[in-house]
Enzyme design. Structure first.
Site, PDB file in Angstrom:
ATOM      1  N   GLU A 194      -6.032  10.416  -9.242  1.00 48.40           N
ATOM      2  CA  GLU A 194      -5.886  10.047 -10.649  1.00 48.40           C
ATOM      3  C   GLU A 194      -5.558   8.564 -10.767  1.00 48.40           C
ATOM      4  OE1 GLU A 194      -6.717  10.245 -13.504  1.00 48.40           O
ATOM      5  OE2 GLU A 194      -5.686  11.990 -14.372  1.00 48.40           O
ATOM      6  N   HIS A 228      -8.504  19.607 -11.355  1.00 53.18           N
ATOM      7  CA  HIS A 228      -7.513  20.534 -10.803  1.00 53.18           C
ATOM      8  C   HIS A 228      -7.004  21.493 -11.879  1.00 53.18           C
ATOM      9  CE1 HIS A 228      -4.200  18.525 -12.877  1.00 53.18           C
ATOM     10  NE2 HIS A 228      -4.798  17.384 -12.562  1.00 53.18           N
ATOM     11  N   ASN A 275       1.304  19.103 -16.731  1.00 54.40           N
ATOM     12  CA  ASN A 275       0.304  19.322 -17.776  1.00 54.40           C
ATOM     13  C   ASN A 275       0.894  20.177 -18.898  1.00 54.40           C
ATOM     14  OD1 ASN A 275      -2.357  19.779 -15.341  1.00 54.40           O
ATOM     15  ND2 ASN A 275      -1.720  17.896 -16.346  1.00 54.40           N
ATOM     16  N   THR A 308      -0.917  22.105 -14.105  1.00 55.27           N
ATOM     17  CA  THR A 308       0.369  21.925 -13.427  1.00 55.27           C
ATOM     18  C   THR A 308       1.495  22.033 -14.452  1.00 55.27           C
ATOM     19  OG1 THR A 308       0.526  19.543 -13.755  1.00 55.27           O
ATOM     20  CG2 THR A 308      -0.748  20.303 -11.846  1.00 55.27           C
TER      21      THR A 308
END
Length: 221
Positions: free
Chosen positions: A87, A10, A16, A13
């Site tokens: 995840e 992905h 992140n 975010t």
């Protein structure tokens, strides 16, 4: 012949960006994360996907939608959600700064390490997952066996849905992608952090699987 898997991490975010453990928690894509999805879609834009999937976490669903938005080959317009490709669940460490988690995990190992990436490189994915489970006081965090049972079921699901020669998109997550590489005996690849929007290509056969490329964010197909 084989099923051709295109597994993408992905986009970035806010967790992140802030270096926080994310797991089953969710945070929206940053503007850079949206671009990761669009860029991956442009690179994969000429591939007709016979199936398009994502984990059921919002960051993966949205990234898959951005990828499919740029597809020019009559692929599905909306991903099907597959929770098996989530995840790893980090339990009590969800949302915690990665440096804090790394310090905590250090108490459960005899050899010192400086970063979470070093932790994985030194221990391997399986022991790293087991250590996170051990360190979680509530034991919510998935261990290696729990995580792999789930992901293995996901691969069997893909095999049941598709045929030889099918191209399949799956948007998943960094630790899950690294863990899959480790289970496929590519420990050398698993020691590398997966870039947001990067691709792992897998040739999926009835009883085996082979990694054809890893952490690829440049190839145009």
């Amino acid at each position: 012949m084989a099923i051709n898997l295109y597994m993408v991490r992905h986009g970035e975010t806010y967790f992140n960006f802030l270096h926080r453990f994310q797991g089953w928690s969710d945070a929206p894509l940053t503007s850079k994360g949206i671009q990761h999805g669009l860029d991956a879609g442009a690179r994969l834009g000429s591939i007709h996907f016979d199936g398009a999937y994502s984990s059921d976490l919002t960051r993966a669903i949205h990234t898959a939608r951005y990828i499919l938005k740029n597809n020019q080959a009559k692929s599905p317009s909306e991903p099907t959600e597959l929770p098996d490709f989530r995840e790893q669940f980090f339990g009590s460490f969800e949302g915690i700064d990665s440096e804090v988690v790394t310090t905590t995990l250090g108490a459960y190992q005899s050899e010192p390490f400086n970063t979470y990436s070093d932790f994985i490189t030194e221990l391997g994915m399986a022991e790293a997952m087991d250590t996170i489970h051990q360190a979680d006081p509530f034991k919510f965090a998935e261990n290696d066996e729990q995580w792999w049972t789930r992901v293995s079921h996901g691969f069997e699901d893909i095999r049941s849905r598709h045929h030889d020669g099918d191209n399949v998109l799956i948007v998943s997550h960094g630790t899950t992608i690294r863990g899959i590489a480790d289970k496929l005996d590519r420990h050398d690849l698993a020691s590398n952090s997966v870039k947001n929007g990067a691709l792992m290509r897998i040739e999926l056969l009835p009883d085996t699987a082979t990694i054809l490329s890893f952490n690829d964010d440049t190839t145009v197909f």
